[in-house]
Enzyme design. Structure first.
Site, short mmCIF file in Angstrom:
data_model
loop_
_atom_site.label_atom_id
_atom_site.label_comp_id
_atom_site.label_asym_id
_atom_site.label_seq_id
_atom_site.Cartn_x
_atom_site.Cartn_y
_atom_site.Cartn_z
N LYS A 68 0.86 -1.18 0.00
CA LYS A 68 0.00 0.00 0.00
C LYS A 68 0.89 1.23 0.00
O LYS A 68 1.57 1.51 0.99
CB LYS A 68 -0.89 0.03 1.24
CG LYS A 68 -1.78 1.24 1.22
CD LYS A 68 -2.38 1.59 2.56
CE LYS A 68 -3.19 2.87 2.42
NZ LYS A 68 -2.36 4.05 2.19
N SER A 122 5.56 7.14 10.53
CA SER A 122 5.70 7.82 11.81
C SER A 122 5.75 6.83 12.98
O SER A 122 5.22 5.71 12.90
CB SER A 122 4.53 8.78 12.02
OG SER A 122 3.34 8.05 12.18
N GLU A 143 10.33 0.92 10.36
CA GLU A 143 11.36 1.94 10.14
C GLU A 143 10.65 3.27 10.36
O GLU A 143 9.86 3.70 9.53
CB GLU A 143 11.91 1.80 8.72
CG GLU A 143 13.29 2.36 8.56
CD GLU A 143 13.25 3.80 8.13
OE1 GLU A 143 13.08 4.67 9.02
OE2 GLU A 143 13.37 4.05 6.92
N CYS A 176 13.99 10.13 6.42
CA CYS A 176 13.96 9.63 7.80
C CYS A 176 15.30 9.84 8.49
O CYS A 176 15.35 10.38 9.59
CB CYS A 176 13.51 8.17 7.83
SG CYS A 176 14.28 7.15 6.58
N GLU A 212 10.39 16.05 15.45
CA GLU A 212 10.90 15.84 14.10
C GLU A 212 10.20 16.80 13.13
O GLU A 212 9.00 16.69 12.92
CB GLU A 212 10.65 14.39 13.66
CG GLU A 212 11.28 14.08 12.33
CD GLU A 212 10.93 12.69 11.81
OE1 GLU A 212 9.80 12.23 12.02
OE2 GLU A 212 11.81 12.08 11.19
P1 NDP Z 1 1.96 7.75 8.84
O1 NDP Z 1 3.14 7.29 9.54
O2 NDP Z 1 0.77 8.06 9.68
O3 NDP Z 1 1.59 6.61 7.80
C1 NDP Z 1 0.49 6.70 6.96
C2 NDP Z 1 0.31 5.35 6.30
O4 NDP Z 1 0.07 4.35 7.30
C3 NDP Z 1 -0.86 5.33 5.38
O5 NDP Z 1 -0.59 4.45 4.30
C4 NDP Z 1 -1.96 4.76 6.26
O6 NDP Z 1 -2.95 4.14 5.48
C5 NDP Z 1 -1.21 3.77 7.09
N1 NDP Z 1 -1.79 3.52 8.41
C6 NDP Z 1 -2.28 4.43 9.28
N2 NDP Z 1 -2.74 3.82 10.40
C7 NDP Z 1 -2.52 2.49 10.23
C8 NDP Z 1 -2.76 1.33 11.03
N3 NDP Z 1 -3.33 1.42 12.23
N4 NDP Z 1 -2.40 0.14 10.53
C9 NDP Z 1 -1.83 0.03 9.32
N5 NDP Z 1 -1.59 1.08 8.51
C10 NDP Z 1 -1.92 2.31 8.97
O7 NDP Z 1 2.41 8.88 7.85
P2 NDP Z 1 1.92 10.32 7.42
O8 NDP Z 1 2.00 10.33 5.96
O9 NDP Z 1 0.64 10.71 8.07
O10 NDP Z 1 3.12 11.19 8.03
C11 NDP Z 1 3.16 11.50 9.40
C12 NDP Z 1 4.59 11.77 9.83
O11 NDP Z 1 5.37 10.59 9.64
C13 NDP Z 1 5.33 12.81 9.04
O12 NDP Z 1 5.02 14.09 9.50
C14 NDP Z 1 6.77 12.43 9.26
O13 NDP Z 1 7.23 13.03 10.45
C15 NDP Z 1 6.73 10.93 9.44
N6 NDP Z 1 7.18 10.20 8.27
C16 NDP Z 1 8.28 9.42 8.40
C17 NDP Z 1 8.78 8.74 7.32
C18 NDP Z 1 9.99 7.89 7.42
O14 NDP Z 1 10.68 7.72 6.42
N7 NDP Z 1 10.28 7.31 8.57
C19 NDP Z 1 8.16 8.84 5.99
C20 NDP Z 1 6.97 9.65 5.97
C21 NDP Z 1 6.51 10.30 7.08
P3 NDP Z 1 -4.49 4.13 5.96
O15 NDP Z 1 -4.80 5.50 6.41
O16 NDP Z 1 -5.26 3.72 4.77
O17 NDP Z 1 -4.59 3.08 7.04
#
Ligand code: NDP
Length: 476
Positions: A176, A228, A249, A283, A380
């Site tokens: 996904k 996140s 990660e 990240c 962050e």
């Molecule tokens: P999230 O970490 O919240 O991830 C969003 C993804 O996770 C979507 O695909 C969502 O799909 C899915 N998700 C959400 N809840 C669940 C669950 N309970 N079980 C399984 N899947 C789930 O990312 P955001 O895009 O909202 O970004 C938030 C913050 O994350 C950023 O501000 C940044 O600080 C950090 N980030 C870190 C990254 C890294 O490389 N470590 C990369 C990107 C962001 P769905 O809603 O359909 O469930």
């Protein structure tokens, strides 16, 4: 307007509802993406499950050959995929060579590299113990169906980091992509699917409950998530209930420590890209910079010179070094952290005000006269803003670097490699780089400590992480 379908069992799949994908530099509507229904998520997992036994039963050399064909496609389609990355994610096209801006072409090239390297690795049977009475062999088995949830910052490269080792080990995958960057991933999966049996690699898309629905499917035995810490914790809780394995990660808040013997002019470029690669939306990027009093002004001056020399704009145009922030949620987060720094009395050396106009552009922003405890230091930012904190005493700098509950990366910058290494050994992070930051490599394990994750990716350890151990114990 085109709707880009999911790929399930090798077939395009549309949904009753769709959502938009827009270019973060221009606001242009790029296309529509299916909102997978819960039934469609279950169908994607069923397709992966149906394909898994035959995929795992292939001779190892055939799976390896299929992945090398995937790499050939990624190579042939590099420019097409790079353009999608820029259009949808925002990073400039850039180039691949050492002097080029590491942008979308680098990301598309990295997809090929992170396919060829796992394809070349193997996990042969190991003999754990043998004597006259017994022989104990360790076999690496695939989990079965792997669910992968990829982020929007390096959407194609991180998807490949998740997909390829899982397939190499004999798993099948349902991935996904982030709802912010789905089309590029759908395009990539559509193209590489030509090299794979139907059902081996499937996609679902959407926002809301799609990720949660995916990982809750009983056939999913292993979860790969990059994103996140908050979402990682929710995923780990569900994995705990079901006793599914997971590799997480998660975010970090990487500290870089400049040592007193560093040469500011020499390290400035490395510090700059360590912090601002992909507009800081990486990240493992420098998110807090600790500088000794004596070098503070020289380091800040050198970084300011670079910040002001980098052209920012639509990354499809030539000569652009910096793109927009990828989405409004992240843009708002960056603005709010900078405003809180201003309100707390910090000095904005450059940047600090969003320009008027289309796109989520925010200037490279350097912030000084700020200390630990300020939200911009402790949280962050994941954007083009760097707080620079003075220190007097190196022990104190190490303690500050270690005080947060995250530990993905860190770096130490100085001329004396032994001293830098001694400081590196005191830092609590999954990787501590010396005189570089974020330099990941497909053969080197990468993962976070503390709140930055569970498990590692890359290399043999990463490949082992998508397998489970089965022992065959023979009585002689
Ligand atoms: P999230 O970490 O919240 O991830 C969003 C993804 O996770 C979507 O695909 C969502 O799909 C899915 N998700 C959400 N809840 C669940 C669950 N309970 N079980 C399984 N899947 C789930 O990312 P955001 O895009 O909202 O970004 C938030 C913050 O994350 C950023 O501000 C940044 O600080 C950090 N980030 C870190 C990254 C890294 O490389 N470590 C990369 C990107 C962001 P769905 O809603 O359909 O469930």
């Amino acid at each position: 307007m085109t709707t880009y379908p999911n790929i399930v069992a090798g077939q395009p799949v549309l949904s009753a509802t769709t959502f938009e994908s827009r270019n973060p530099a221009t606001g242009e509507l790029l296309g529509r993406v299916p909102q997978s229904s819960p039934e469609q998520v279950a169908q994607a997992v069923a397709a992966a499950q149906a394909a898994q036994v035959a995929w795992a039963a292939l001779p190892d050399a055939e799976r390896q050959a299929a992945l090398n064909r995937v790499a050939d496609i990624l190579h042939a389609e590099q420019e097409h995929l790079a353009e999608w990355i820029t259009r949808e994610q925002g990073k400039p096209l850039g180039g691949v060579g050492p002097d080029q801006v590491p942008g979308a072409r680098f990301e598309a090239y990295a997809c090929e590299v992170w396919t060829r390297v796992p394809a070349s690795l193997a996990l042969p049977v190991e003999v754990a113990f043998e004597d006259d009475t017994r022989r104990d062999e360790v076999h690496r088995q695939p989990y079965g169906v792997v669910a992968a949830i990829a982020p929007w910052n390096w959407p194609l490269m991180i998807a490949i980091w998740q997909i390829i080792p899982a397939l190499r080990a004999g798993n099948t995958v349902v991935i996904k992509p982030s709802e912010h960057t789905s089309i590029g991933t759908l395009e990539m999966v559509r193209l590489i699917s030509a090299a794979l049996p139907p059902g081996v690699l499937n996609t679902v898309t959407g926002a809301g409950e799609v990720g949660a629905t995916l990982i809750a499917q009983p056939a999913v035995r292993k979860i790969l998530f990059t994103g996140s810490t908050a979402t990682g914790r929710r995923i780990a809780a569900l994995a705990g209930e079901r006793l599914s394995a997971c590799t997480l990660e998660l975010g970090g808040n990487d500290a870089a420590i400049v040592l007193p013997d560093a040469d500011p002019a020499e390290i400035a470029m490395g510090l700059f890209w360590g912090a601002f690669l992909n507009m800081g939306q990486t990240c493992a990027a420098i998110k807090r910079l600790y500088v000794p009093d004596a070098l503070h002004d020289a380091v800040v001056g050198a970084l300011q010179g670079l910040a002001q020399a980098m052209p920012m704009g639509d990354g499809l145009q030539p000569g652009i070094a910096m793109g927009p922030i990828q989405n409004l949620m992240q843009f708002d987060k960056v603005v709010s952290l900078v405003e809180s720094a201003k309100a707390g009395g910090a000095r904005i050396v450059c940047g600090g005000e969003a320009p008027v106009g289309p796109g989520y552009f925010y200037p490279i922003t350097l912030v000084t006269d700020i200390d630990d405890g300020a939200p911009l230091v402790d949280q962050e930012q994941f954007g083009p803003v760097l707080p620079i904190v003075r220190y007097r005493d190196l022990d104190d700098a190490v303690a500050r670097a270690n005080r947060l509950d995250v530990g993905l990366g860190a770096s130490v910058w100085g001329r004396d490699a032994d001293q830098a290494r001694a400081v590196a050994l005191r830092l609590q992070a999954g990787t501590v780089w010396i005189n570089q930051h974020g330099a990941v490599h497909p053969m080197v394990p990468f993962g976070g400590l503390k709140g930055s994750g569970l498990g590692v990716e890359f290399g043999l350890e990463g490949l082992k992480s998508v397998t489970q151990t089965r022992v065959i114990s023979l009585k002689k």
